[in-house]
Design a protein around this motif. Structure first.
Motif, PDB file in Angstrom:
ATOM      1  N   ALA A  13      31.156  58.426  69.263  1.00  0.00           N
ATOM      2  CA  ALA A  13      32.140  59.383  69.760  1.00  0.00           C
ATOM      3  C   ALA A  13      32.679  60.244  68.630  1.00  0.00           C
ATOM      4  N   THR A  14      32.777  59.689  67.421  1.00  0.00           N
ATOM      5  CA  THR A  14      33.317  60.444  66.292  1.00  0.00           C
ATOM      6  C   THR A  14      32.345  60.359  65.141  1.00  0.00           C
ATOM      7  N   SER A  15      32.625  61.123  64.081  1.00  0.00           N
ATOM      8  CA  SER A  15      31.716  61.163  62.940  1.00  0.00           C
ATOM      9  C   SER A  15      31.833  59.885  62.125  1.00  0.00           C
ATOM     10  N   LEU A  16      30.728  59.524  61.481  1.00  0.00           N
ATOM     11  CA  LEU A  16      30.715  58.337  60.635  1.00  0.00           C
ATOM     12  C   LEU A  16      31.437  58.620  59.324  1.00  0.00           C
ATOM     13  N   PRO A  17      32.044  57.591  58.729  1.00  0.00           N
ATOM     14  CA  PRO A  17      32.738  57.804  57.449  1.00  0.00           C
ATOM     15  C   PRO A  17      31.747  58.128  56.341  1.00  0.00           C
ATOM     16  N   THR A  18      32.164  58.980  55.426  1.00  0.00           N
ATOM     17  CA  THR A  18      31.344  59.327  54.267  1.00  0.00           C
ATOM     18  C   THR A  18      32.114  58.980  53.005  1.00  0.00           C
ATOM     19  N   GLY A  19      31.489  59.199  51.856  1.00  0.00           N
ATOM     20  CA  GLY A  19      32.131  58.813  50.600  1.00  0.00           C
ATOM     21  C   GLY A  19      32.044  57.313  50.438  1.00  0.00           C
ATOM     22  N   THR A  20      33.186  56.654  50.205  1.00  0.00           N
ATOM     23  CA  THR A  20      33.233  55.196  50.109  1.00  0.00           C
ATOM     24  C   THR A  20      33.590  54.619  51.472  1.00  0.00           C
ATOM     25  N   ALA A  21      32.827  53.636  51.915  1.00  0.00           N
ATOM     26  CA  ALA A  21      33.056  53.014  53.216  1.00  0.00           C
ATOM     27  C   ALA A  21      32.773  51.528  53.116  1.00  0.00           C
ATOM     28  N   THR A  22      33.271  50.793  54.091  1.00  0.00           N
ATOM     29  CA  THR A  22      33.000  49.357  54.175  1.00  0.00           C
ATOM     30  C   THR A  22      32.045  49.113  55.331  1.00  0.00           C
ATOM     31  N   PHE A  23      30.955  48.442  55.027  1.00  0.00           N
ATOM     32  CA  PHE A  23      29.901  48.193  56.011  1.00  0.00           C
ATOM     33  C   PHE A  23      29.973  46.756  56.493  1.00  0.00           C
ATOM     34  N   VAL A  24      29.866  46.567  57.794  1.00  0.00           N
ATOM     35  CA  VAL A  24      29.936  45.243  58.405  1.00  0.00           C
ATOM     36  C   VAL A  24      28.657  44.993  59.195  1.00  0.00           C
ATOM     37  N   PHE A  25      28.012  43.853  58.940  1.00  0.00           N
ATOM     38  CA  PHE A  25      26.867  43.410  59.733  1.00  0.00           C
ATOM     39  C   PHE A  25      27.226  42.085  60.399  1.00  0.00           C
ATOM     40  N   THR A  26      26.852  41.943  61.661  1.00  0.00           N
ATOM     41  CA  THR A  26      27.117  40.694  62.378  1.00  0.00           C
ATOM     42  C   THR A  26      25.917  40.333  63.236  1.00  0.00           C
ATOM     43  N   ASP A  27      25.739  39.044  63.504  1.00  0.00           N
ATOM     44  CA  ASP A  27      24.804  38.599  64.537  1.00  0.00           C
ATOM     45  C   ASP A  27      25.133  37.174  64.950  1.00  0.00           C
TER      46      ASP A  27
END
Length: 896
Positions: A13-27
C-alpha cells in the motif's frame, strides 16, 4: 525460508523504506511435519490465522510486507524499535491464539538493520538482506534473534519487560564474517532454546564464502532429499557451473545432521594416490608408517557420522575405488563430490548441476519479474557489490538479460561479466561479449587460476581429454545449439577420420561435462553451452579445419531442410515442424554460410523450404530479413530459376505479414521471369501466387490470374496445383462478395484435397468455405468447417494461420450477436500477430473478411473485451473459439 530472494512479491500500500532499515524474516518451525499431521485443509486454516495475526502486528507497528511465500514473511521497518516491538507483540499473539487440535504453532524470527538498497523493480538487494535471513534461519520456533546492529539501536528503547541476552558470535551459513547475535527475552514467553543452528554447532572446515548464495532453491531441495537417501552424491557439470558453491551450501545446510563436516580440496593434486592422504590430512590424522592413509581414514570414520565434501574430483578419478572402500568401511559416512565426470562407484547418485535460470529474450518479462531469474539476480548482486549505485532499470534491463543468456546462465561467467560493471555499462558490455566471450576475465585474484577466467575453467576440462576426443569437441563446435547423433556423425567425420568412434567420443565429452544431453521423444540431442562452443570453435580455427567443417555442416542441413520441405504441406507436417524448430539455429547458421560464400543456388534452395516453416511457426519477421539477405546476393546469367525460388519465398512471407505492396512486387517479378523462360509450370505457379495480393488490390485482376493458373495446371495434369488454384479462385470470388460461387467451388475442391492428403491446403479451403457460410448467414454450417480448420492449424502450431481463423470465429460471434466474445477474439488474433509478425488477418479484414463491428465506435465494455483478448494465450483463445462454435452449432434447425 532461508533466503528472502526466493519469495513472491505481494502488493504494497505504501513505499518501502530506503536508506537504513530493519529487516525481519519469519517462518513456522516444522511446517512440513505439521502439514503431514494436519492435512492440507486444516493447514490452510492455520496458515490463514497465522498470516492474519502477524500482518496485524506489522501494520500496527509500521512494517511494510516485502515478500511472502507459504508460511514465511519478509518485512521491512523504517525504525529498529518498531521492528522489535512488532516481533514481541507477534510472539505474544501467536502464543495466546487457540490453535486447532491442541497444536502449538511456533514461529522463529530474525532481525538485522542495514542498508536498504531498492531496485527499480521494488525489490531489496544486498548483503544485509541475506544476513537477516540467515539470522532467522539459525533460530528455533518461538525465538527472536537480533543482530548487533539492531541491538545497538534498540538497547535504550525496548518494550516494557523485554530484555536482550547475549548469545555470542556465530558463523552463519553463506556469510563471510561471524555475527554477534542476541536473543529477545519477552515476559511470559519461553526463553530457553537449543543451541543456535549455525556452522559453529558442528565441527567443520567449510571454506568461508565471501559472497552470498543466489538462487538454486530447486537444486538445494533436490540435493537435500537425495543426500538423505544415498551415501555418495556426485554433483557434475562444466567448469563455472557452480558445483563447488552448491556442494558447500548443501553441506552447510545439513551440517547439524552430522558429527563433523569436512571439505577436501582436490584441485591442487593430480596423483590419485594422494586422495586418501589428503582426506587423512583434513581429518587431522598423522601417518604412522604402519597403516596406509586409506586404512587410517576408515578406522577414524568407522563409528562416526561424518559428511565429506570432495571438491574437484575429475582429475583424480582413478582414486574412485578408494572412495568406495571408505564408504564400505565407514557406514556412517556420506560424501558429496563435485566433478566434471561421475566417479562410477557402486551406489553413486549423479546430479547434473544445471546453469542458472535466464529469461527468454523473445518474451522478456516485466522489470519486476526479471530480477526473479537467478542469473539476473546474481548479476545484480555482484554488480552492486562492485558498484553500489548500480541499478537495473527499463533502459539497461534488456542488456542485462541478454548478457545472462549469452553466457548460458553459468554462475562463473555471470560473475565475471558483472565484475566488468566498474568499467562498462551493460549495453557496452553486451556488445563486447557478443564479439568474444574471451573478454570474460579479471576474476578475484585469490581464486584458482582456472576460475579467474571462464576460458581457464573450460581449458581445465579440455586438457584432460584424449586427442581424438579433443578433435571431436572442436568439430562439434560448428553446431549451433546442438545436434542429433545422426547429424554429429555426418558432420564430425568417420571413426577413421577422427581416430575415435563418434558415439564413444560424445559419451566422454558428456562425462567431462563439456556436452549435455536433452532427451526427446524421437532421439537424444547433444548440447554444448555457448561459452564452451566458442572455446571449441577457437580450437577448430587453430586446426585449419574450420571452413571444411562449416561447409560440411551447411550441406548436411540443406539436405535436412529439403527433406523436411517435402512434408510441410502433408499429413505428417507436425513432427517435421518440430524437427525444424529444434534445428533452427543450425539452419540459420547454414543459410548464413551460403550467403556469406555467395552460393545463390544453395541459399535459394534453403530459403524456398524454410519460408513455409517460418510462416507456420510465427517467425515471419526473421524470415523476411533472412530472405532479403539472400536476394541481395548476385544472381549471374543462367541462375534465373534460383532467383525465382528466392522471390517466391520472399513474396510468400510478405503475404503472410500483410504487406500487399511488397508481396505483389515479388510475385510480379516472378511472373515476368517465368514468361521469359517460356515455362508453363513456372508460369502457372507464379500466376497462382500473384492472384493473392492482386486479388486484394484488384479483385477482378486476382480472379483472372487465378483462373489462368487453374487452366495451366489442368493442361499440365497437375492435380495438386489445380486444387490449390481452385482455392485461390474461391478466395477471389469471396473478396468480390460472390459467396455462393466461392462456397460451391470450395465444396468441390475439399474432397480432392482430402484425397491428396494436403492438410495445409485443406485447412485453408475449409476456412474459405466457413467464411463464405458466415457471410451467407449459415452460422451452424460454418462452425464445423472453422473448427476443422482451427484443429489442423493448431495441431502444427501454425501461429500465422491461427490468427486468421480466430478472426473468422470473431465474425461468427458477431453473427450470433455475441459482440463481447467477438471483440475478445479480435484482441487475441491481434496479440498473436504482434508476437509473430504475421499480419494477414489485418489484410483480409480490409476486404472479404470484414468484421461486423468494423468502423463503429466500440463501447467501454467492448474495449475491455479487446484488452482481455490481447492478454489471452493462444490456448485460451482457441478454447473460446470452440465455445462460440458450440453456440453456433446449437442454432441449427435440428438443434431447436
Amino acid at each position: 525460508m532461508e533466503n528472502g530472494a526466493s519469495m513472491t512479491a505481494v502488493p504494497r500500500a505504501t513505499s518501502l523504506p530506503t536508506g537504513t532499515a530493519t529487516f525481519v524474516f519469519t517462518d513456522i518451525e516444522g511446517s512440513t511435519k505439521l502439514v503431514q499431521a494436519l492435512g492440507t485443509q486444516a493447514w490452510r486454516g492455520i496458515l490463514e490465522d497465522h498470516h492474519a495475526l502477524l500482518r496485524r502486528q506489522w501494520e500496527e507497528h509500521g512494517g511494510q510486507e516485502v515478500n511472502t511465500e507459504g508460511d514465511a514473511f519478509f518485512v521491512a521497518f523504517a525504525g529498529a524499535p518498531s521492528a522489535v516491538a512488532a516481533c514481541a507483540a507477534a510472539q505474544h499473539a501467536l502464543t495466546e491464539h487457540e490453535w486447532p487440535e491442541g497444536h502449538e504453532i511456533r514461529v522463529r524470527m530474525g532481525l538485522h538493520t542495514g542498508e536498504a538498497q531498492l531496485t527499480e523493480a521494488a525489490d531489496y538487494l544486498g548483503i544485509d538482506i541475506h544476513r537477516a535471513a540467515r539470522i532467522a534461519s539459525a533460530g528455533h520456533g518461538g525465538q527472536v534473534l537480533v543482530s548487533e546492529s539492531t541491538r545497538s539501536l534498540v538497547i535504550d528503547s525496548l518494550p516494557d519487560g523485554v530484555t536482550l541476552v547475549d548469545l555470542g558470535e556465530h558463523r552463519l551459513k553463506d556469510l563471510a564474517r561471524a555475527e554477534h547475535i542476541y536473543q529477545l527475552v519477552m515476559p511470559g514467553l519461553p526463553s530457553e532454546f537449543p543451541p543456535l543452528k549455525t556452522l559453529d554447532a558442528t565441527p567443520n572446515n567449510l571454506p568461508t564464502q565471501m559472497t552470498t548464495f543466489i538462487g538454486r532453491e530447486k537444486e538445494l531441495e533436490e540435493t537435500h532429499q537425495l543426500l538423505h537417501t544415498v551415501r555418495l552424491l556426485t554433483l557434475t557439470g562444466p567448469g563455472g557451473t557452480g558445483k563447488t558453491r552448491l556442494s558447500v551450501q548443501v553441506a552447510a545446510d545439513l551440517a547439524q545432521e552430522f558429527d563433523g563436516v569436512y571439505w577436501v580440496p582436490l584441485a591442487p593434486i593430480d596423483d590419485p594416490e594422494l586422495v586418501t592422504t589428503t582426506i587423512a590430512s583434513v581429518l587431522g590424522l598423522q601417518e604412522s608408517g604402519q597403516k596406509t592413509p586409506q586404512e587410517m581414514v576408515i578406522e577414524n570414520l568407522r563409528t562416526r557420522k561424518v559428511l565429506l565434501v570432495l571438491d574437484n574430483f575429475e582429475q583424480v578419478t582413478a582414486a574412485a575405488p578408494a572412495i568406495g572402500e571408505i564408504l564400505k568401511g565407514a557406514p556412517g559416512v556420506k560424501i558429496i563430490a563435485s566433478s566434471r565426470a561421475p566417479l562410477r562407484v557402486y551406489g553413486e547418485q549423479e546430479y547434473p548441476v544445471p546453469p542458472l535460470g535466464v529469461p527468454d529474450l523473445h518474451h522478456l518479462p516485466s522489470l519486476e519479474s526479471l530480477s526473479q531469474y537467478a542469473a539476473v539476480k546474481l548479476f545484480i548482486d555482484r554488480a552492486t557489490s562492485i558498484k553500489p549505485d548500480f541499478k537495473i532499470d527499463n533502459e539497461n534491463a534488456p542488456s542485462v538479460a541478454a548478457i545472462t543468456e549469452l553466457v548460458d546462465g553459468l554462475p562463473l561467467a555471470v560473475e565475471l561479466a558483472a565484475a566488468r560493471i566498474r568499467l562498462l555499462p551493460p549495453r557496452q558490455m553486451l556488445a563486447r561479449l557478443e564479439n568474444s566471450l574471451g573478454d570474460l576475465g579479471g576474476g578475484a585474484r585469490d581464486l584458482p587460476a582456472r576460475q579467474q577466467t571462464l576460458r581457464g575453467a573450460i581449458a581445465w576440462s579440455y586438457d584432460m581429454l584424449e586427442e581424438p576426443t579433443r578433435r571431436l569437441m572442436q568439430r562439434f563446435g560448428v553446431f549451433a545449439r546442438g545436434a542429433t547423433l545422426e547429424h554429429a556423425e555426418m558432420v564430425c567425420g568417420t571413426s577413421n577420420e577422427l581416430g575415435a568412434d563418434v558415439l564413444g567420443g560424445l559419451e566422454q565429452l558428456i562425462e567431462q561435462s563439456l556436452l549435455r544431453t536433452l532427451e526427446g521423444d524421437a532421439e537424444p540431442r547433444f548440447l554444448m553451452l555457448h561459452v564452451i562452443r566458442e572455446f571449441a570453435l577457437d580450437r577448430l580455427q587453430e586446426s585449419g579445419e574450420e571452413d571444411e567443417l562449416r561447409e560440411r555442416h551447411a550441406m548436411v542441413f540443406l539436405d535436412f531442410a529439403e527433406a523436411a520441405g517435402g512434408h510441410l504441406l502433408g499429413d505428417d507436417v507436425g513432427p517435421w515442424l518440430e524437427r525444424l524448430e529444434a534445428e533452427q539455429d543450425n539452419l540459420r547458421a547454414a543459410l548464413a554460410w551460403f550467403v556469406g560464400r555467395g552460393d545463390d543456388a544453395a541459399a535459394t534452395r534453403m530459403g524456398s523450404v524454410l519460408w513455409r516453416f517460418w510462416q507456420m511457426r510465427g517467425h515471419v519477421r526473421e524470415g523476411r530479413e533472412r530472405l532479403e539477405q539472400v536476394l541481395a546476393m548476385e544472381f549471374p546469367e543462367g541462375h534465373e530459376r534460383n532467383l525465382l525460388r528466392g522471390l517466391e519465398a520472399a513474396g510468400g512471407l510478405c503475404w503472410w505479414a500483410g504487406d500487399r505492396e511488397a508481396c505483389r512486387g515479388y510475385y510480379d517479378r516472378c511472373t515476368e521471369l517465368a514468361r521469359s523462360l517460356d515455362d508453363k509450370a513456372e508460369l502457372a505457379l507464379a500466376l497462382y501466387n500473384l492472384s493473392f495480393p492482386l486479388g486484394e488490390m484488384d479483385a477482378s485482376g486476382g480472379l483472372a490470374a487465378a483462373r489462368e493458373a487453374l487452366a495451366l495446371f489442368e493442361e499440365l495434369g497437375d492435380r495438386v496445383g489445380a486444387a490449390r488454384a481452385a482455392f485461390s479462385v474461391a478466395g477471389s470470388l469471396g473478396i468480390m462478395g460472390r459467396y455462393e460461387e466461392a462456397l460451391e467451388l470450395a465444396n468441390r475442391a475439399i474432397p480432392l484435397l482430402r484425397e491428396l492428403g494436403l492438410r495445409f491446403d485443406l485447412a485453408w479451403l475449409l476456412h474459405t468455405a466457413g467464411l463464405a457460410q458466415i457471410k451467407l448467414g449459415r452460422l451452424a454450417d460454418a462452425a464445423p468447417n472453422l473448427l476443422a480448420s482451427l484443429d489442423m492449424l493448431a495441431e502444427v502450431k501454425d501461429q500465422a494461420g491461427i490468427t486468421i481463423v480466430l478472426g473468422d470465429f470473431s465474425d461468427l460471434a458477431f453473427g450470433l450477436g455475441d459482440d463481447l466474445d467477438g471483440m475478445r477474439l479480435r484482441g487475441a488474433s491481434a496479440a498473436i500477430q504482434e508476437r509473430t509478425g504475421a499480419g494477414l488477418e489485418g489484410t483480409m479484414g480490409d476486404t472479404y473478411n470484414q468484421r461486423a463491428r468494423q468502423g463503429e465506435p466500440a463501447t467501454p465494455e467492448e474495449k475491455d473485451a479487446v484488452e482481455e483478448g490481447l492478454a489471452m494465450t493462444t490456448e485460451e483463445a482457441t478454447a473460446l473459439a470452440r465455445e462460440v462454435a458450440a453456440r453456433a452449432a446449437a442454432t441449427a434447425p435440428s438443434a431447436k
